[in-house]
Write a protein that holds these residues in place. Structure first.
Motif, mmCIF file in Angstrom:
data_model
loop_
_atom_site.group_PDB
_atom_site.id
_atom_site.type_symbol
_atom_site.label_atom_id
_atom_site.label_comp_id
_atom_site.label_asym_id
_atom_site.label_seq_id
_atom_site.Cartn_x
_atom_site.Cartn_y
_atom_site.Cartn_z
ATOM 1 N N TYR A 1 59.770 28.910 34.560
ATOM 2 C CA TYR A 1 59.436 29.737 35.540
ATOM 3 C C TYR A 1 58.167 30.098 35.631
ATOM 4 N N ARG A 2 57.288 29.269 35.080
ATOM 5 C CA ARG A 2 55.631 29.649 34.900
ATOM 6 C C ARG A 2 55.023 29.587 36.333
ATOM 7 N N PRO A 3 55.587 28.483 37.291
ATOM 8 C CA PRO A 3 54.703 28.528 38.523
ATOM 9 C C PRO A 3 54.965 29.632 39.429
ATOM 10 N N GLU A 4 56.446 30.164 39.364
ATOM 11 C CA GLU A 4 56.575 31.526 40.121
ATOM 12 C C GLU A 4 55.951 32.642 39.568
ATOM 13 N N GLU A 5 55.753 32.668 38.143
ATOM 14 C CA GLU A 5 55.351 33.936 37.584
ATOM 15 C C GLU A 5 53.854 33.876 37.866
ATOM 16 N N VAL A 6 53.178 32.894 37.937
ATOM 17 C CA VAL A 6 51.754 32.787 38.328
ATOM 18 C C VAL A 6 51.508 33.246 39.777
ATOM 19 N N LEU A 7 52.573 32.680 40.719
ATOM 20 C CA LEU A 7 52.320 33.164 41.950
ATOM 21 C C LEU A 7 52.488 34.719 42.217
ATOM 22 N N ALA A 8 53.659 35.208 41.444
ATOM 23 C CA ALA A 8 53.910 36.539 41.606
ATOM 24 C C ALA A 8 52.670 37.511 41.062
ATOM 25 N N ASN A 9 52.029 37.020 40.078
ATOM 26 C CA ASN A 9 50.871 37.511 39.582
ATOM 27 C C ASN A 9 49.727 37.512 40.602
ATOM 28 N N GLU A 10 49.333 36.728 41.094
ATOM 29 C CA GLU A 10 48.454 36.259 42.269
ATOM 30 C C GLU A 10 48.661 37.299 43.388
ATOM 31 N N ARG A 11 50.063 37.245 43.766
ATOM 32 C CA ARG A 11 50.236 38.331 45.220
ATOM 33 C C ARG A 11 49.922 39.550 44.666
ATOM 34 N N TYR A 12 50.539 40.058 43.409
ATOM 35 C CA TYR A 12 50.241 41.450 42.897
ATOM 36 C C TYR A 12 48.784 41.673 42.850
ATOM 37 N N GLU A 13 47.948 40.882 42.401
ATOM 38 C CA GLU A 13 46.457 41.135 42.159
ATOM 39 C C GLU A 13 45.679 41.422 43.331
ATOM 40 N N VAL B 1 50.107 42.589 28.482
ATOM 41 C CA VAL B 1 49.863 42.226 29.926
ATOM 42 C C VAL B 1 50.037 40.701 30.089
ATOM 43 N N ILE B 2 50.988 40.148 30.528
ATOM 44 C CA ILE B 2 51.200 38.581 30.936
ATOM 45 C C ILE B 2 51.559 38.208 32.166
ATOM 46 N N GLY B 3 51.715 39.195 32.933
ATOM 47 C CA GLY B 3 52.102 38.916 34.580
ATOM 48 C C GLY B 3 52.242 40.074 35.340
ATOM 49 N N LYS B 4 52.772 40.039 36.320
ATOM 50 C CA LYS B 4 52.967 40.991 37.412
ATOM 51 C C LYS B 4 53.589 42.190 36.785
ATOM 52 N N SER B 5 54.807 42.217 36.100
ATOM 53 C CA SER B 5 55.316 43.466 35.761
ATOM 54 C C SER B 5 54.720 44.067 34.793
ATOM 55 N N THR B 6 54.052 43.290 33.651
ATOM 56 C CA THR B 6 53.583 43.937 32.562
ATOM 57 C C THR B 6 52.232 44.569 32.930
ATOM 58 N N ALA B 7 51.516 44.020 33.900
ATOM 59 C CA ALA B 7 50.253 44.720 34.534
ATOM 60 C C ALA B 7 50.784 45.883 35.315
ATOM 61 N N GLN B 8 51.702 45.742 36.153
ATOM 62 C CA GLN B 8 52.048 47.225 36.709
ATOM 63 C C GLN B 8 52.642 48.199 35.762
ATOM 64 N N LEU B 9 53.304 47.738 34.639
ATOM 65 C CA LEU B 9 53.695 48.786 33.722
ATOM 66 C C LEU B 9 52.416 49.427 32.892
ATOM 67 N N ALA B 10 51.259 48.826 32.760
ATOM 68 C CA ALA B 10 50.212 49.197 32.127
ATOM 69 C C ALA B 10 49.447 50.297 33.227
ATOM 70 N N THR B 11 49.748 50.404 34.177
ATOM 71 C CA THR B 11 49.280 51.358 35.117
ATOM 72 C C THR B 11 50.181 52.670 35.353
ATOM 73 N N VAL B 12 51.482 52.730 34.473
ATOM 74 C CA VAL B 12 52.145 53.945 34.283
ATOM 75 C C VAL B 12 51.492 54.772 33.270
ATOM 76 N N MET B 13 50.999 56.155 33.654
ATOM 77 C CA MET B 13 50.333 56.717 32.817
ATOM 78 C C MET B 13 51.250 57.703 31.930
ATOM 79 N N ALA B 14 50.794 58.542 31.030
ATOM 80 C CA ALA B 14 51.672 59.556 30.327
ATOM 81 C C ALA B 14 51.870 60.556 31.303
ATOM 82 N N GLY B 15 53.081 61.051 31.413
ATOM 83 C CA GLY B 15 53.619 62.178 32.500
ATOM 84 C C GLY B 15 54.120 61.657 33.467
#
Ligand code: NAD
Ligand code: FES
Length: 277
Positions: free
Chosen positions: A264-276, A70-84
């Motif tokens: 793209y680090r600044p944009e990645e940080v921003l996207a993650n803040e919005r997601y959180e 989990v390094i940013g918005k999309s990987t944080a979201q991927l971590a919420t996808v459960m088996a099934g």
């Protein structure tokens, strides 16, 4: 609702803090993927495209094994996808496969979550008859993933941690030095953070051993059209998604690569803040 989902997550497991493994049902990819190749997936139709190395496959059961941090918005979201549950799409196998052959004695170096991308190469080279020496490094014991799997396909396994909580305390390059001094290595591979791969390349160069590294720049289409994954190798422009991801370390323009990775680090940080929120 999941009936519309094309790619089912069969299993999900937390491997280490912030590192997850998923088995995704994708029989056609499982039947074709070779060591070194990757897939690009999207969680849903609005999702960012996430490139991930194929860690392992089961052709009969029809799944691919993927590991991510989990390094940013999309990987944080991927971590919420459960088996099934499922993923809207997954394309692959992409990229060139590792040149698996019998070289003699080979040295494989993996750092952090890069160990996941190294494992299929360890396995492939062992099955091709090489004598395999593997060095794995991570910040600490918990983050040192796939120890048992790598041990199974290695003639020798050396563990290094930044804090000494397992194996020896130190960097993977220290273990490389020790191996190069006592062994004749024909070919080497290093996969991990850019800075690690750069220093592994310098270490291998000192002993005149060719070393492959696996580059993971930002990717969008994965088919050589967008130019997002542009890297300079041997003074010419290459696209990591189609010409790589593996390249000879000594030919990579490391300064450019490291700079572009931060672009793209600044944009990645921003996207993650919005997601959180
Ligand atoms: P990390 O920062 O914990 O580093 C892992 C190991 O690399 C360290 O324990 C150390 O042994 C070695 N290392 C680090 N800096 C070094 C240096 N200057 N000299 C010699 N050795 C050094 O690893 P992490 O946090 O798991 O890494 C995440 C990074 O890995 C991300 O930046 C990600 O983009 C990258 N990554 C790369 C690939 C790839 O295909 N190349 C795949 C997955 C992840
Ligand atoms: Fe678009 Fe490689 S990801 S060219």
């Amino acid at each position: 609702e999941w009936s519309e989902i094309l790619f089912k997550v069969l299993e999900r497991k937390e491997l280490a803090p912030t590192e997850y493994e998923i088995l995704v049902e994708a029989p056609r990819i499982a039947s074709k993927a070779q060591p070194g190749q990757f897939v690009i997936l999207r969680i849903d139709e609005q999702g960012e495209r996430i490139p991930l190395t194929v860690v392992d496959t089961d052709k009969e059961a029809g799944w691919v094994r993927l590991i991510f941090q989990v390094i940013g918005k999309s990987t944080a979201q991927l971590a919420t996808v459960m088996a099934g549950e499922g993923l809207s799409d997954i394309v692959g196998p992409l990229g060139k496969a590792t040149d698996i052959e019998n070289y003699g004695t080979v040295l494989l170096v993996g750092g952090g979550v890069g160990i996941a991308a190294l494992f299929p190469i360890v396995k492939g080279l062992k099955e091709a008859g090489n004598r395999v020496i593997t060095v794995l490094g991570a910040k600490n014991k918990e983050l040192l993933i796939l120890k048992e799997e790598c041990a199974e396909y290695s003639d020798e396994l050396i563990l290094m941690t930044d804090d000494g909580s397992v194996g020896q305390k130190g960097l993977v390059t220290q273990a490389m030095e020790e191996v190069f001094q006592r062994e004749t290595i024909t070919m080497a591979w290093a996969i991990g953070p850019s800075i690690m791969m750069k220093f592994c390349t310098l270490t291998a160069q000192k002993y005149d051993v060719p070393i492959y590294v696996s580059l993971n720049p930002i990717m969008i289409d994965g088919t050589g059209m967008c130019g997002g994954c542009r890297v300079t190798v041997a003074d010419s422009i290459k696209f990591a998604c189609v010409d790589g991801p593996e390249f000879l370390g000594e030919e990579v323009d490391w300064n450019e690569f490291v700079n572009r990775m931060q672009q793209y680090r600044p944009e990645e940080v921003l996207a993650n803040e919005r997601y959180e929120k």
